[in-house]
Design a protein around this motif. Structure first.
Motif, PDB file in Angstrom:
ATOM      1  N   GLN A  13      47.518  16.711  57.485  1.00  0.00           N
ATOM      2  CA  GLN A  13      46.936  16.573  58.656  1.00  0.00           C
ATOM      3  C   GLN A  13      46.341  16.424  59.447  1.00  0.00           C
ATOM      4  O   GLN A  13      46.814  15.033  59.768  1.00  0.00           O
ATOM      5  N   ASN A  14      45.999  17.559  60.367  1.00  0.00           N
ATOM      6  CA  ASN A  14      45.311  16.579  62.419  1.00  0.00           C
ATOM      7  C   ASN A  14      44.621  15.298  61.687  1.00  0.00           C
ATOM      8  O   ASN A  14      44.827  14.112  62.337  1.00  0.00           O
ATOM      9  N   GLU A  57      39.247  21.253  62.368  1.00  0.00           N
ATOM     10  CA  GLU A  57      40.516  21.022  62.524  1.00  0.00           C
ATOM     11  C   GLU A  57      41.251  19.611  62.808  1.00  0.00           C
ATOM     12  O   GLU A  57      42.151  19.811  62.332  1.00  0.00           O
ATOM     13  N   LEU A  62      49.174  19.749  60.433  1.00  0.00           N
ATOM     14  CA  LEU A  62      49.637  19.535  61.489  1.00  0.00           C
ATOM     15  C   LEU A  62      50.430  20.995  62.115  1.00  0.00           C
ATOM     16  O   LEU A  62      50.732  21.779  62.031  1.00  0.00           O
TER      17      LEU A  62
END
Length: 177
Positions: A13-14, A57, A62
């Motif tokens: 994940q971001n 976000e 990703l």
């Protein structure tokens, strides 16, 4: 008929990658190879305050990850992807008793999920070149990854040893079957 080639991707994940991770591009490349060859893909996403809130976000996967149309998504709040989630039910409902695991972080969520899954009887193969972590105060990321690959190879789980293989080997075995 159950899926034979299942890949579970943990916490790519971001927000997780706001902290630099070792060989991000190589890890993502290997994960994408597995994802594209798999019959079923399960994405595990961590949710917590501080940048990983659901829908944020930071919570998002990703952008360079391949996300198949029929992928499954499981949200977790602990290092263990089985802890108070629908993961075990999803696996049972789909007749899944074995899977390949990869993702982030090697020494936290990937490790915990592997050990819990193996103790629950799942046949687990770790993609040794498709998991990553960050440098820690006591040890660098490369050493952590090598250490965990060795720990998983030698994990004492009578009748259900964890397999640790390269992405290339896994893909070759999938193609042969």
């Amino acid at each position: 008929m159950s899926a034979k080639r299942v890949v579970m991707i943990v916490d790519m994940q971001n927000g997780v990658f706001a902290t630099p991770r070792l060989q991000r591009e190589q890890c993502v490349m290997c994960i994408n190879q597995l994802t594209q060859a798999a019959d079923r893909v399960i994405f595990i996403q961590h949710c917590e305050e501080g940048g990983l809130e659901a829908g944020s976000e930071g919570f998002a996967l990703l952008p360079e990850l391949v996300q198949p149309e029929r992928a499954n998504y499981v949200t977790k709040t602990a290092c263990d992807a089985f802890y108070k989630t629908e993961l075990a039910q999803l696996l049972e409902d789909n007749g899944i008793s074995e899977f390949v695991i990869c993702g982030c972080a090697t020494d936290y969520c990937v490790d915990t999920t592997i050990k819990t899954g193996a103790s629950r009887g799942y046949a687990i193969t770790v993609a040794e070149d498709a998991h990553t972590t960050a440098n820690r105060a006591a040890v660098d990321a490369a050493s952590l990854i090598a250490h965990h690959n060795e720990v998983w190879r030698t994990l004492i789980m009578p009748g259900n040893p964890v397999q640790v293989k390269s992405t290339e080997t896994i893909l070759g075995e999938w193609q042969a079957n």
